[in-house]
Design a protein around this motif. Sequence first.
Motif, PDB file in Angstrom:
ATOM      1  N   GLN A   1       0.968  -1.166   0.069  1.00  0.00           N
ATOM      2  CA  GLN A   1      -0.102   0.019   0.055  1.00  0.00           C
ATOM      3  C   GLN A   1       0.741   1.252  -0.132  1.00  0.00           C
ATOM      4  O   GLN A   1       0.461   2.350  -0.461  1.00  0.00           O
ATOM      5  CB  GLN A   1      -0.953  -0.135   1.217  1.00  0.00           C
ATOM      6  CG  GLN A   1      -2.013  -0.861   1.273  1.00  0.00           C
ATOM      7  CD  GLN A   1      -2.813  -0.882   0.087  1.00  0.00           C
ATOM      8  OE1 GLN A   1      -3.327   0.198  -0.707  1.00  0.00           O
ATOM      9  NE2 GLN A   1      -3.427  -1.956  -0.691  1.00  0.00           N
TER      10      GLN A   1
ATOM     11  N   VAL B   1       2.613   1.322  -3.812  1.00  0.00           N
ATOM     12  CA  VAL B   1       1.807   1.591  -5.053  1.00  0.00           C
ATOM     13  C   VAL B   1       0.681   1.945  -4.558  1.00  0.00           C
ATOM     14  O   VAL B   1      -0.572   1.314  -4.290  1.00  0.00           O
ATOM     15  CB  VAL B   1       1.654   0.350  -5.797  1.00  0.00           C
ATOM     16  CG1 VAL B   1       2.096   0.728  -7.258  1.00  0.00           C
ATOM     17  CG2 VAL B   1       2.063  -0.887  -5.420  1.00  0.00           C
TER      18      VAL B   1
ATOM     19  N   GLY C   1      -2.147   3.898  -5.511  1.00  0.00           N
ATOM     20  CA  GLY C   1      -3.031   4.134  -6.282  1.00  0.00           C
ATOM     21  C   GLY C   1      -3.528   3.194  -7.040  1.00  0.00           C
ATOM     22  O   GLY C   1      -4.542   3.082  -7.685  1.00  0.00           O
ATOM     23  N   ASN C   2      -2.677   2.191  -7.348  1.00  0.00           N
ATOM     24  CA  ASN C   2      -2.637   1.177  -8.464  1.00  0.00           C
ATOM     25  C   ASN C   2      -3.212  -0.011  -7.680  1.00  0.00           C
ATOM     26  O   ASN C   2      -2.289  -0.862  -7.214  1.00  0.00           O
ATOM     27  CB  ASN C   2      -1.286   0.983  -9.134  1.00  0.00           C
ATOM     28  CG  ASN C   2      -1.317   0.249 -10.392  1.00  0.00           C
ATOM     29  OD1 ASN C   2      -2.605  -0.209 -10.672  1.00  0.00           O
ATOM     30  ND2 ASN C   2      -0.732   0.369 -11.303  1.00  0.00           N
ATOM     31  N   LYS C   3      -4.403  -0.632  -7.727  1.00  0.00           N
ATOM     32  CA  LYS C   3      -5.018  -1.643  -7.001  1.00  0.00           C
ATOM     33  C   LYS C   3      -4.462  -3.002  -7.643  1.00  0.00           C
ATOM     34  O   LYS C   3      -3.998  -3.888  -7.118  1.00  0.00           O
ATOM     35  CB  LYS C   3      -6.321  -1.519  -6.947  1.00  0.00           C
ATOM     36  CG  LYS C   3      -7.000  -2.612  -6.088  1.00  0.00           C
ATOM     37  CD  LYS C   3      -8.401  -2.614  -5.884  1.00  0.00           C
ATOM     38  CE  LYS C   3      -8.682  -3.510  -5.271  1.00  0.00           C
ATOM     39  NZ  LYS C   3     -10.378  -3.516  -4.589  1.00  0.00           N
ATOM     40  N   MET C   4      -4.278  -2.820  -9.249  1.00  0.00           N
ATOM     41  CA  MET C   4      -3.905  -4.044  -9.925  1.00  0.00           C
ATOM     42  C   MET C   4      -2.366  -4.367  -9.409  1.00  0.00           C
ATOM     43  O   MET C   4      -1.885  -5.540  -9.396  1.00  0.00           O
ATOM     44  CB  MET C   4      -3.972  -3.795 -11.415  1.00  0.00           C
ATOM     45  CG  MET C   4      -3.403  -4.981 -12.150  1.00  0.00           C
ATOM     46  SD  MET C   4      -4.401  -6.676 -11.819  1.00  0.00           S
ATOM     47  CE  MET C   4      -5.642  -6.488 -13.222  1.00  0.00           C
ATOM     48  N   ALA C   5      -1.677  -3.271  -9.520  1.00  0.00           N
ATOM     49  CA  ALA C   5      -0.067  -3.759  -9.245  1.00  0.00           C
ATOM     50  C   ALA C   5       0.117  -4.082  -7.516  1.00  0.00           C
ATOM     51  O   ALA C   5       0.775  -5.182  -7.555  1.00  0.00           O
ATOM     52  CB  ALA C   5       0.606  -2.272  -9.531  1.00  0.00           C
ATOM     53  N   ALA C   6      -0.668  -3.370  -6.868  1.00  0.00           N
ATOM     54  CA  ALA C   6      -1.092  -3.921  -5.612  1.00  0.00           C
ATOM     55  C   ALA C   6      -1.200  -5.660  -5.147  1.00  0.00           C
ATOM     56  O   ALA C   6      -0.599  -6.366  -4.510  1.00  0.00           O
ATOM     57  CB  ALA C   6      -1.726  -3.231  -4.827  1.00  0.00           C
ATOM     58  N   GLN C   7      -2.232  -5.955  -6.195  1.00  0.00           N
ATOM     59  CA  GLN C   7      -2.942  -7.261  -6.080  1.00  0.00           C
ATOM     60  C   GLN C   7      -1.683  -8.552  -6.695  1.00  0.00           C
ATOM     61  O   GLN C   7      -1.384  -9.384  -6.337  1.00  0.00           O
ATOM     62  CB  GLN C   7      -3.822  -7.498  -6.691  1.00  0.00           C
ATOM     63  CG  GLN C   7      -5.157  -7.069  -5.919  1.00  0.00           C
ATOM     64  CD  GLN C   7      -6.432  -7.145  -6.915  1.00  0.00           C
ATOM     65  OE1 GLN C   7      -6.522  -7.258  -8.152  1.00  0.00           O
ATOM     66  NE2 GLN C   7      -7.822  -6.893  -6.173  1.00  0.00           N
TER      67      GLN C   7
END
Length: 145
Positions: free
Chosen positions: A80, A83, A85-91
């Motif tokens: 968190q 990254v 703002g980027n939810k896909m990269a976090a996943q």
Amino acid sequence: MAAEQATPGGKLAGWLVVGGLLVGGLVLVALPFIAGVGLSVMIHGAGAIRDGALPWIVPICVLALISVMMMDSLAEAIIQRLVPGNKMAAQLLGFAAALGGITLAYGRFFVDILPALTGAFISALGLMVFIPMIKRSERTFPTRG
């Protein structure tokens, strides 16, 4: 009224039931991991298993589950921040962290890293199916309070 005393046979039966439920729960939770190990052994052959590791498959799979849970909770906070703002990269980073945790646990079972990584990937895919089923079943049961 006098309190009933449990017979030794009744206590033994109670312990057997509790022990059976505990073992059954561990096997159920470790099911995606056992499937990953089994499919990896089918792909890479029985020579990929360390000598004497087969009886330890369920504890190793439970260790893999615990490592995934720890990696998920630790990696989530770090990811968190990396990254925001980027939810896909976090996943994707979370999936990679979980994959690394499972691979480390499977390193105790397999001789080489490739079968461990194959089993970890299959287990992680199984978890992606298994966890939503558990969460959906939790929503169907009514809560008290």
